[in-house]
Design a protein around this motif. Structure first.
Motif, PDB file in Angstrom:
ATOM      1  N   UNK A   1       0.903  -1.212  -0.113  1.00 39.88           N
ATOM      2  CA  UNK A   1       0.116  -0.082   0.052  1.00 39.88           C
ATOM      3  C   UNK A   1       1.020   1.173   0.041  1.00 39.88           C
ATOM      4  N   UNK A   2       1.935   1.273   0.773  1.00 46.31           N
ATOM      5  CA  UNK A   2       2.890   2.280   0.688  1.00 46.31           C
ATOM      6  C   UNK A   2       3.501   2.708  -0.493  1.00 46.31           C
ATOM      7  N   UNK A   3       3.965   1.567  -1.050  1.00 43.89           N
ATOM      8  CA  UNK A   3       4.718   1.828  -2.365  1.00 43.89           C
ATOM      9  C   UNK A   3       3.599   2.281  -3.368  1.00 43.89           C
ATOM     10  N   UNK A   4       2.656   1.791  -3.614  1.00 44.53           N
ATOM     11  CA  UNK A   4       1.454   2.440  -4.309  1.00 44.53           C
ATOM     12  C   UNK A   4       0.878   3.845  -4.262  1.00 44.53           C
ATOM     13  N   UNK A   5       1.130   3.972  -2.804  1.00 44.52           N
ATOM     14  CA  UNK A   5       0.627   5.549  -2.532  1.00 44.52           C
ATOM     15  C   UNK A   5       1.836   6.388  -2.884  1.00 44.52           C
ATOM     16  N   UNK A   6       3.038   5.919  -2.473  1.00 43.85           N
ATOM     17  CA  UNK A   6       4.160   6.522  -3.039  1.00 43.85           C
ATOM     18  C   UNK A   6       4.393   6.873  -4.595  1.00 43.85           C
ATOM     19  N   UNK A   7       3.955   6.086  -5.268  1.00 43.51           N
ATOM     20  CA  UNK A   7       4.068   6.114  -6.773  1.00 43.51           C
ATOM     21  C   UNK A   7       3.161   7.260  -7.274  1.00 43.51           C
ATOM     22  N   UNK A   8       1.804   7.191  -6.776  1.00 43.34           N
ATOM     23  CA  UNK A   8       1.073   8.695  -6.816  1.00 43.34           C
ATOM     24  C   UNK A   8       1.740   9.892  -6.503  1.00 43.34           C
ATOM     25  N   UNK A   9       2.346   9.658  -5.239  1.00 42.75           N
ATOM     26  CA  UNK A   9       2.869  10.850  -4.508  1.00 42.75           C
ATOM     27  C   UNK A   9       4.070  11.419  -5.446  1.00 42.75           C
ATOM     28  N   UNK A  10       4.822  10.541  -6.061  1.00 45.53           N
ATOM     29  CA  UNK A  10       5.831  11.051  -6.967  1.00 45.53           C
ATOM     30  C   UNK A  10       5.341  11.742  -8.167  1.00 45.53           C
ATOM     31  N   UNK A  11       4.277  11.053  -8.883  1.00 44.07           N
ATOM     32  CA  UNK A  11       3.878  11.635  -9.845  1.00 44.07           C
ATOM     33  C   UNK A  11       3.367  13.072  -9.572  1.00 44.07           C
ATOM     34  N   UNK A  12       2.771  13.202  -8.403  1.00 46.70           N
ATOM     35  CA  UNK A  12       2.043  14.592  -8.017  1.00 46.70           C
ATOM     36  C   UNK A  12       3.156  15.443  -7.520  1.00 46.70           C
ATOM     37  N   UNK A  13       4.349  14.795  -6.746  1.00 52.71           N
ATOM     38  CA  UNK A  13       5.521  16.076  -6.857  1.00 52.71           C
ATOM     39  C   UNK A  13       5.856  16.512  -7.993  1.00 52.71           C
ATOM     40  N   UNK A  14       5.968  15.544  -9.026  1.00 49.84           N
ATOM     41  CA  UNK A  14       6.675  16.334 -10.170  1.00 49.84           C
ATOM     42  C   UNK A  14       5.690  17.347 -10.889  1.00 49.84           C
ATOM     43  N   UNK A  15       4.480  16.885 -10.692  1.00 49.54           N
ATOM     44  CA  UNK A  15       3.588  18.144 -11.415  1.00 49.54           C
ATOM     45  C   UNK A  15       3.407  19.333 -10.351  1.00 49.54           C
ATOM     46  N   UNK A  16       3.592  19.179  -9.069  1.00 49.72           N
ATOM     47  CA  UNK A  16       3.576  20.157  -8.217  1.00 49.72           C
ATOM     48  C   UNK A  16       4.770  21.082  -8.474  1.00 49.72           C
ATOM     49  N   UNK A  17       5.998  20.395  -8.632  1.00 47.96           N
ATOM     50  CA  UNK A  17       7.306  21.140  -8.658  1.00 47.96           C
ATOM     51  C   UNK A  17       7.113  21.980 -10.000  1.00 47.96           C
ATOM     52  N   UNK A  18       6.716  21.408 -11.125  1.00 46.88           N
ATOM     53  CA  UNK A  18       6.624  22.089 -12.289  1.00 46.88           C
ATOM     54  C   UNK A  18       5.782  23.316 -12.094  1.00 46.88           C
ATOM     55  N   UNK A  19       4.734  23.225 -11.532  1.00 45.73           N
ATOM     56  CA  UNK A  19       3.763  24.348 -11.581  1.00 45.73           C
ATOM     57  C   UNK A  19       4.272  25.118 -10.426  1.00 45.73           C
ATOM     58  N   UNK A  20       4.849  24.829  -9.544  1.00 46.81           N
ATOM     59  CA  UNK A  20       5.761  25.583  -8.681  1.00 46.81           C
ATOM     60  C   UNK A  20       6.720  26.639  -9.222  1.00 46.81           C
ATOM     61  N   UNK A  21       7.508  25.943 -10.155  1.00 47.31           N
ATOM     62  CA  UNK A  21       8.589  26.880 -10.901  1.00 47.31           C
ATOM     63  C   UNK A  21       7.869  27.796 -11.916  1.00 47.31           C
TER      64      UNK A  21
END
Lengths: 245, 451
Positions: B112-132
């Motif tokens: 469950x943690x690995x599956x959740x972290x997979x989503x988190x990594x994708x969201x972190x990518x999007x959030x970082x691009x949007x932040x920049x």
């Protein structure tokens, strides 16, 4: 060999050895279908035991129960003095990670990971460093003759290569028991022979017990002992087969 | 956790093309959510009455800014719906992968943690691009100075979006048991009436609360009102899932028993077999339709009142622009929400096809014409949407009719608001039709060779 009587007593050896894994009176139903009806079997340290039988006889369900992947409706599975059918899921996972290895016909490798990462996976899950896990996994890949294919993903390998990687993954943690469910079912005869030779050789070398599910007599011939499953129970025919071996 | 993160990264890095689609679309959704959050923080960081050159002075008053913030936060609802659909892309593939991890000895919690972290990594990518992107926009284009608490808010949004994605994934997977033999979903026996009541009753209570706030004259400048509206919309969305699921099941059951058309039969059986898949896909569209119908009715009343004030002199052009800009911005927000929802519907339909590709290929190999399969695919969207759109139209009409009773004299615009469900329905069919080229590829008998 024509006997149809069913036995609920374990198919055991007569030399007084203590089994590493023993199942007694296992029953399991999938909905209306009764896959196992009081099956009993024993596996001893370092032996290769073949479980054979026709399609639908309950071979795979028996393996799933013995490996702690499925809980039986009735009966017990004892591994090294502990009841597998009563262990919590986390402990079963730990056993699969450290003391059991599992090989299926196909599909057990993770498509996203390379051969090296797939083989390293049980070690990584157990907390080993990636470098150490890779080193150990590399040795096992070499042992199974797939060194040089470390960077390939399962989709890029042949069936035989993938199965040998799966075997390396099953054995990388030094398990006490390997469960192999039709490990050569999807392979041609040459690849099948390569895989079985590698499995039998490694098992004997490391003293690992192997529970081998197969319907192929040539594959079963690699085993030390053979039991037959019929309609969800270990058939009395098995005794005769063992006696003739 | 570090090991789980490492494994999640390994799995993401080794993903195939379909998985990268999921990662990309999830990142896009996260970027949208981050952008909306940044805009809300930027507006909230302004103190007191100011004079800004943007939107004809719409951001000058604290009360109006609160309304803008609520509108921006409400846009999170379709974005979350879109993210939910994206998470389902490659679900079968992901389930197999997670079962493989279990076979190798991972515990259910680890998986469950690995599956959740997979989503988190994708969201972190999007959030970082949007932040920049947002930082560059603020510093170079707007040249607007922000107080330190605004920067703290931006940082909070950047961290909160991936964290929220991880939490949502953990909650979504809490009823899922990863078995080494495959992914098994626990069937909840009370998924019918009890679940509906659990969703609808709180939604009705919040709705009544919101109505009370409005009737008692609490203005939009207070804290309670925007919060109540946000909760009402979120809960109505949850209720919409239940209503759409029940409708899909009923429609499927009735049509399957009576139809003589193969396409209708295929679609009806599919609806009957998995009504909640349809519910998830259509819920956001339904919610946006309620808001859209309500907005169009209220908009017409407001425009009538602005262009022909019942008392006094007509507004001067500057005041007129102030009001119409505000209304147009809300309209644009509704349109954006609709487009995001349609994107989610298209992604959901494509995923549904990818999941069933072997079954569809088998039907094609058995002689079912592609046209019939294509029609069945469109009917899977079209059939349950008819009652759902009627419901949404009625809900939206109720919103603006209630608003209309407070206007003197009472007015009840009908025609324009009721065009919205019709247009939304047509747009949904178009969104579903974008999957037809994929269907053509999917039903090739060669698909039967692959597991």
């Amino acid at each position: 060999m024509s006997s149809t009587s069913m036995s609920s007593t374990p198919m055991s050896r007569t030399d007084g050895a203590v089994p590493i894994l023993a199942a007694r009176g296992l029953s399991k139903a999938h909905g209306e279908t009764r896959a196992l009806r009081g099956a009993s079997v024993e596996l001893y340290a370092g032996e290769i035991l073949a479980v054979t039988g026709a399609s639908g006889s309950g071979k795979s369900t028996l393996l799933h129960c013995l490996a702690g992947m499925v809980r039986p409706d009735e009966g017990s599975v004892v591994y090294a003095g502990q009841r597998l059918d009563r262990l919590p899921e986390a402990r079963l996972s730990e056993l699969r990670r450290t003391e059991f290895g599992v090989v299926f016909q196909f599909g057990q490798l993770i498509p996203e990971l390379t051969a090296l990462d797939n083989t390293s996976l049980p070690l990584l899950l157990a907390g080993a460093s990636r470098k150490a896990a890779h080193e150990q996994a590399g040795e096992w890949l070499e042992r199974f003759g797939v060194r040089g294919q470390e960077g390939l993903r399962p989709g890029e390998m042949s069936g035989g290569q993938a199965q040998r990687v799966a075997l390396a993954r099953a054995l990388v943690t030094g398990p006490k028991v390997v469960f192999a469910d039709e490990p050569t079912g999807a392979l041609d005869s040459l690849a099948s022979e390569q895989v079985m030779t590698a499995l039998a050789h490694t098992a004997r070398e490391t003293g690992t017990a192997v529970l081998l599910i197969t319907h192929d007599a040539q594959v079963a011939a690699y085993a030390d002992r053979e039991v037959w499953l019929r309609d969800g129970a270990v058939s009395a025919d098995a005794v005769a087969l063992e006696a003739t071996r | 956790m570090t090991r789980d993160l490492e494994l999640a990264w390994l799995l993401t890095r080794g993903s195939d093309r379909r998985e990268w689609w999921r990662v990309t679309l999830t990142a896009v959704g996260a970027a949208l959510a981050t952008g909306l959050g940044y805009a809300a923080v930027a507006v909230a960081s302004v103190d007191g009455q100011v004079s800004t050159p943007y939107f004809h002075g719409l951001l000058n008053q604290p009360g109006q800014r609160a309304g803008v913030i609520v509108a921006l936060l409400l846009l999170w609802v379709p974005v979350l719906g879109f993210l939910g659909q994206c998470a389902r892309i490659g679900a079968v593939h992901r389930d197999r992968r997670l079962a493989g991890l279990r076979l190798a000895g991972a515990t259910p919690g680890q998986v469950r943690r690995i599956a959740a972290l997979e989503s988190g990594l994708a969201c972190l990518l999007g959030a970082s691009v949007a932040a920049v992107f947002c930082a560059l926009l603020m510093l170079n284009v707007l040249q607007q100075g922000f107080p330190p608490r605004a920067w703290a808010g931006f940082a909070l949004v950047t961290c909160a979006v991936p964290l929220l994605a991880v939490l949502v994934s953990v909650v979504a997977l809490r009823r899922v048991v990863a078995s080494p033999l495959g992914w098994v979903r626990r069937v909840r026996p009370g998924h019918g009436r009890a679940a509906t009541l659990a969703l609808v009753v709180p939604a009705v209570l919040v709705g009544l609360g919101a109505l009370l706030v409005v009737v008692r004259g609490t203005g939009p400048g207070t804290t309670a009102f925007p919060l109540l509206v946000f909760c009402a919309v979120a809960l109505t969305g949850a209720g919409a899932v239940a209503v759409t699921g029940l409708t899909a099941r009923a429609v499927g059951r009735r049509l399957a028993a009576r139809t003589g058309s193969p396409a209708v039969l295929l679609a009806a059986e599919r609806l009957r077999a998995d009504p909640w898949a349809t519910a998830r896909t259509h819920a956001t569209v339904l919610l946006v339709t309620v808001v859209g119908v309500g907005f169009l009715g209220v908009r017409q009343m407001l425009l009538d009142a602005v262009h022909q004030p019942p008392e006094g002199l007509p507004y001067d052009p500057e005041d007129l622009a102030f009001y119409t800009t505000g209304i147009d911005l809300v309209g644009a927000a509704v349109l954006v929400a609709l487009l995001i929802s349609l994107g989610g519907l298209a992604a959901g339909t494509a995923e549904s096809l990818a999941t069933r590709r072997r079954g569809l290929a088998a039907q094609a190999a058995a002689g079912v014409p592609r046209k019939v399969l294509g029609r069945a695919l469109l009917l899977e969207t079209a059939l349950p949407l008819i009652p759902a759109m009627l419901l949404a139209g009625a809900g939206g009409t109720a919103v603006h009719v209630v608003h209309g009773t407070f206007v003197d004299p009472p007015v009840f615009p009908v025609l324009l608001p009721l065009l919205f469900p019709v247009l939304a329905y047509a747009a949904c069919l178009l969104a579903a039709a974008t999957s037809l080229p994929l269907l053509r590829r999917t039903v090739r008998p060669a698909e039967l060779r692959f597991t």
